[in-house]
Design a protein around this motif. Sequence first.
Motif, PDB file in Angstrom:
ATOM      1  N   THR A 167     -47.629   4.098  -4.839  1.00  0.00           N
ATOM      2  CA  THR A 167     -46.787   2.931  -4.604  1.00  0.00           C
ATOM      3  C   THR A 167     -46.087   2.588  -5.918  1.00  0.00           C
ATOM      4  O   THR A 167     -46.580   2.946  -6.989  1.00  0.00           O
ATOM      5  CB  THR A 167     -47.603   1.722  -4.102  1.00  0.00           C
ATOM      6  OG1 THR A 167     -48.563   1.348  -5.095  1.00  0.00           O
ATOM      7  CG2 THR A 167     -48.332   2.064  -2.816  1.00  0.00           C
ATOM      8  N   VAL A 168     -44.951   1.909  -5.846  1.00  0.00           N
ATOM      9  CA  VAL A 168     -44.152   1.709  -7.051  1.00  0.00           C
ATOM     10  C   VAL A 168     -43.706   0.261  -7.226  1.00  0.00           C
ATOM     11  O   VAL A 168     -43.515  -0.478  -6.261  1.00  0.00           O
ATOM     12  CB  VAL A 168     -42.890   2.610  -7.049  1.00  0.00           C
ATOM     13  CG1 VAL A 168     -43.276   4.077  -7.086  1.00  0.00           C
ATOM     14  CG2 VAL A 168     -41.988   2.327  -5.863  1.00  0.00           C
ATOM     15  N   VAL A 169     -43.553  -0.093  -8.500  1.00  0.00           N
ATOM     16  CA  VAL A 169     -42.883  -1.329  -8.909  1.00  0.00           C
ATOM     17  C   VAL A 169     -41.706  -0.887  -9.769  1.00  0.00           C
ATOM     18  O   VAL A 169     -41.906  -0.269 -10.817  1.00  0.00           O
ATOM     19  CB  VAL A 169     -43.807  -2.257  -9.712  1.00  0.00           C
ATOM     20  CG1 VAL A 169     -43.049  -3.503 -10.166  1.00  0.00           C
ATOM     21  CG2 VAL A 169     -45.034  -2.631  -8.884  1.00  0.00           C
ATOM     22  N   VAL A 170     -40.502  -1.169  -9.330  1.00  0.00           N
ATOM     23  CA  VAL A 170     -39.307  -0.632  -9.963  1.00  0.00           C
ATOM     24  C   VAL A 170     -38.519  -1.733 -10.653  1.00  0.00           C
ATOM     25  O   VAL A 170     -38.162  -2.740 -10.025  1.00  0.00           O
ATOM     26  CB  VAL A 170     -38.396   0.076  -8.937  1.00  0.00           C
ATOM     27  CG1 VAL A 170     -37.220   0.749  -9.637  1.00  0.00           C
ATOM     28  CG2 VAL A 170     -39.183   1.095  -8.128  1.00  0.00           C
ATOM     29  N   ALA A 171     -38.240  -1.531 -11.941  1.00  0.00           N
ATOM     30  CA  ALA A 171     -37.295  -2.386 -12.665  1.00  0.00           C
ATOM     31  C   ALA A 171     -35.922  -1.746 -12.489  1.00  0.00           C
ATOM     32  O   ALA A 171     -35.677  -0.644 -12.962  1.00  0.00           O
ATOM     33  CB  ALA A 171     -37.669  -2.460 -14.141  1.00  0.00           C
ATOM     34  N   THR A 172     -35.044  -2.421 -11.767  1.00  0.00           N
ATOM     35  CA  THR A 172     -33.756  -1.844 -11.418  1.00  0.00           C
ATOM     36  C   THR A 172     -32.749  -2.000 -12.556  1.00  0.00           C
ATOM     37  O   THR A 172     -32.998  -2.709 -13.536  1.00  0.00           O
ATOM     38  CB  THR A 172     -33.190  -2.504 -10.154  1.00  0.00           C
ATOM     39  OG1 THR A 172     -32.862  -3.880 -10.451  1.00  0.00           O
ATOM     40  CG2 THR A 172     -34.206  -2.480  -9.022  1.00  0.00           C
ATOM     41  N   SER A 173     -31.614  -1.344 -12.405  1.00  0.00           N
ATOM     42  CA  SER A 173     -30.545  -1.468 -13.394  1.00  0.00           C
ATOM     43  C   SER A 173     -30.117  -2.922 -13.516  1.00  0.00           C
ATOM     44  O   SER A 173     -29.747  -3.543 -12.510  1.00  0.00           O
ATOM     45  CB  SER A 173     -29.344  -0.617 -12.964  1.00  0.00           C
ATOM     46  OG  SER A 173     -28.190  -0.976 -13.698  1.00  0.00           O
ATOM     47  N   PRO A 174     -30.163  -3.516 -14.702  1.00  0.00           N
ATOM     48  CA  PRO A 174     -29.778  -4.927 -14.836  1.00  0.00           C
ATOM     49  C   PRO A 174     -28.286  -5.180 -14.625  1.00  0.00           C
ATOM     50  O   PRO A 174     -27.894  -6.266 -14.211  1.00  0.00           O
ATOM     51  CB  PRO A 174     -30.202  -5.281 -16.265  1.00  0.00           C
ATOM     52  CG  PRO A 174     -30.266  -3.981 -16.987  1.00  0.00           C
ATOM     53  CD  PRO A 174     -30.659  -2.946 -15.972  1.00  0.00           C
ATOM     54  N   THR A 175     -27.459  -4.178 -14.895  1.00  0.00           N
ATOM     55  CA  THR A 175     -26.011  -4.368 -14.755  1.00  0.00           C
ATOM     56  C   THR A 175     -25.479  -3.944 -13.391  1.00  0.00           C
ATOM     57  O   THR A 175     -24.393  -4.357 -13.002  1.00  0.00           O
ATOM     58  CB  THR A 175     -25.262  -3.583 -15.848  1.00  0.00           C
ATOM     59  OG1 THR A 175     -25.566  -2.188 -15.714  1.00  0.00           O
ATOM     60  CG2 THR A 175     -25.652  -4.073 -17.232  1.00  0.00           C
ATOM     61  N   GLN A 176     -26.243  -3.084 -12.680  1.00  0.00           N
ATOM     62  CA  GLN A 176     -25.797  -2.629 -11.360  1.00  0.00           C
ATOM     63  C   GLN A 176     -26.935  -2.780 -10.345  1.00  0.00           C
ATOM     64  O   GLN A 176     -27.416  -1.785  -9.783  1.00  0.00           O
ATOM     65  CB  GLN A 176     -25.354  -1.168 -11.422  1.00  0.00           C
ATOM     66  CG  GLN A 176     -24.225  -0.901 -12.400  1.00  0.00           C
ATOM     67  CD  GLN A 176     -23.762   0.543 -12.336  1.00  0.00           C
ATOM     68  OE1 GLN A 176     -23.185   0.993 -11.328  1.00  0.00           O
ATOM     69  NE2 GLN A 176     -24.015   1.286 -13.400  1.00  0.00           N
ATOM     70  N   PRO A 177     -27.375  -4.013 -10.100  1.00  0.00           N
ATOM     71  CA  PRO A 177     -28.541  -4.200  -9.234  1.00  0.00           C
ATOM     72  C   PRO A 177     -28.229  -4.254  -7.740  1.00  0.00           C
ATOM     73  O   PRO A 177     -29.144  -4.202  -6.925  1.00  0.00           O
ATOM     74  CB  PRO A 177     -29.071  -5.561  -9.700  1.00  0.00           C
ATOM     75  CG  PRO A 177     -27.833  -6.311 -10.068  1.00  0.00           C
ATOM     76  CD  PRO A 177     -26.890  -5.292 -10.658  1.00  0.00           C
ATOM     77  N   LEU A 178     -26.945  -4.379  -7.368  1.00  0.00           N
ATOM     78  CA  LEU A 178     -26.627  -4.615  -5.961  1.00  0.00           C
ATOM     79  C   LEU A 178     -26.992  -3.441  -5.072  1.00  0.00           C
ATOM     80  O   LEU A 178     -27.423  -3.619  -3.929  1.00  0.00           O
ATOM     81  CB  LEU A 178     -25.140  -4.966  -5.805  1.00  0.00           C
ATOM     82  CG  LEU A 178     -24.666  -6.212  -6.569  1.00  0.00           C
ATOM     83  CD1 LEU A 178     -23.245  -6.568  -6.171  1.00  0.00           C
ATOM     84  CD2 LEU A 178     -25.608  -7.390  -6.316  1.00  0.00           C
ATOM     85  N   ALA A 179     -26.834  -2.226  -5.589  1.00  0.00           N
ATOM     86  CA  ALA A 179     -27.237  -1.058  -4.802  1.00  0.00           C
ATOM     87  C   ALA A 179     -28.738  -1.082  -4.556  1.00  0.00           C
ATOM     88  O   ALA A 179     -29.211  -0.715  -3.468  1.00  0.00           O
ATOM     89  CB  ALA A 179     -26.828   0.225  -5.520  1.00  0.00           C
ATOM     90  N   ALA A 180     -29.496  -1.529  -5.554  1.00  0.00           N
ATOM     91  CA  ALA A 180     -30.956  -1.552  -5.433  1.00  0.00           C
ATOM     92  C   ALA A 180     -31.417  -2.581  -4.408  1.00  0.00           C
ATOM     93  O   ALA A 180     -32.269  -2.286  -3.561  1.00  0.00           O
ATOM     94  CB  ALA A 180     -31.582  -1.840  -6.795  1.00  0.00           C
ATOM     95  N   VAL A 181     -30.872  -3.786  -4.480  1.00  0.00           N
ATOM     96  CA  VAL A 181     -31.339  -4.814  -3.551  1.00  0.00           C
ATOM     97  C   VAL A 181     -30.841  -4.534  -2.133  1.00  0.00           C
ATOM     98  O   VAL A 181     -31.486  -4.924  -1.155  1.00  0.00           O
ATOM     99  CB  VAL A 181     -30.927  -6.227  -4.017  1.00  0.00           C
ATOM    100  CG1 VAL A 181     -31.764  -6.644  -5.206  1.00  0.00           C
ATOM    101  CG2 VAL A 181     -29.461  -6.319  -4.355  1.00  0.00           C
ATOM    102  N   THR A 182     -29.728  -3.848  -2.011  1.00  0.00           N
ATOM    103  CA  THR A 182     -29.266  -3.442  -0.680  1.00  0.00           C
ATOM    104  C   THR A 182     -30.127  -2.302  -0.153  1.00  0.00           C
ATOM    105  O   THR A 182     -30.421  -2.233   1.047  1.00  0.00           O
ATOM    106  CB  THR A 182     -27.782  -3.029  -0.722  1.00  0.00           C
ATOM    107  OG1 THR A 182     -27.021  -4.105  -1.280  1.00  0.00           O
ATOM    108  CG2 THR A 182     -27.251  -2.735   0.673  1.00  0.00           C
TER     109      THR A 182
END
Length: 279
Positions: A167-182
């Motif tokens: 299982t994972v906990v991911v720190a997403t890109s701070p400048t391009q987070p919209l792809a991650a949250v979508t």
Amino acid sequence: MSERVAVRKTYKLFIGGKFPRSESGRSYLVQSGNGDAVNVSLASRKDARDAVVAARAAVKGWAGATAYNRGQILYRVAEMLEGRREQFVALGVPGDEVDAAVDRWVWYAGWSDKLPQVYGGANPVAGPYFNLSAPEPTGVVAVVAPESPALLGLVSVIAPAIVTGNTVVVATSPTQPLAAVTLAEVLATSDLPGGVVNLLTGRITETVPALAAHMDVNAIDLTGVADAELATELEVKAAQNLKRVLRPAPADHDWSADPGITRMTTLLETKTVWHPKGV
């Protein structure tokens, strides 16, 4: 008829299969694909700890699922992502990248029930015994996603970790987070159990040191850490409980290339079993 007021979206964290706001109540502005400024939750160290709790709670069920079942779920994620292709394009993700991300999910889904055959097997021993080695998941993995490509890079670090039962906990890109949250919305509407993937948006300098030092995190993937000094600091923190460490990717890493199986095997333990032969 009066002109209606649009409902502005605030992009939230993804923890335990839910979409909470940061416990700190903070957010920051990010430019969307059409140029509008949107609010994105700014994760705190407390959010990081909550994500680890959710990831740990999901380990038993996810690691205990059959490899075939995990592959089916990853394939379902690919199906859902394919169906929302235009939404990602509207966020500014190139269509070719979305297609590559879908293909990457499918590629890893296909490995789910094949990796044990490639990475495990029977060992020759002198004696009347069977000696078998089988791969097992490491547990909870903290991941720093690459800055770019926002979607393909993210999928390329999540899929190999979870297909093997982690299982994972991911720190997403701070400048391009919209792809991650979508992508989180895609995961939430697929068959993936809550807590298998947890996504934190915001500053990696705030959340990742807490993950690196966390005693209930078993491995850390530093792929997206561009600052060499920060990477060294995180490795030192990770050494406190002997976490497995995957070091940062080079700046010119080609995310569209064949990924190979290294990302999967790096996050596996090997269990060896001895059994007497029948007479």
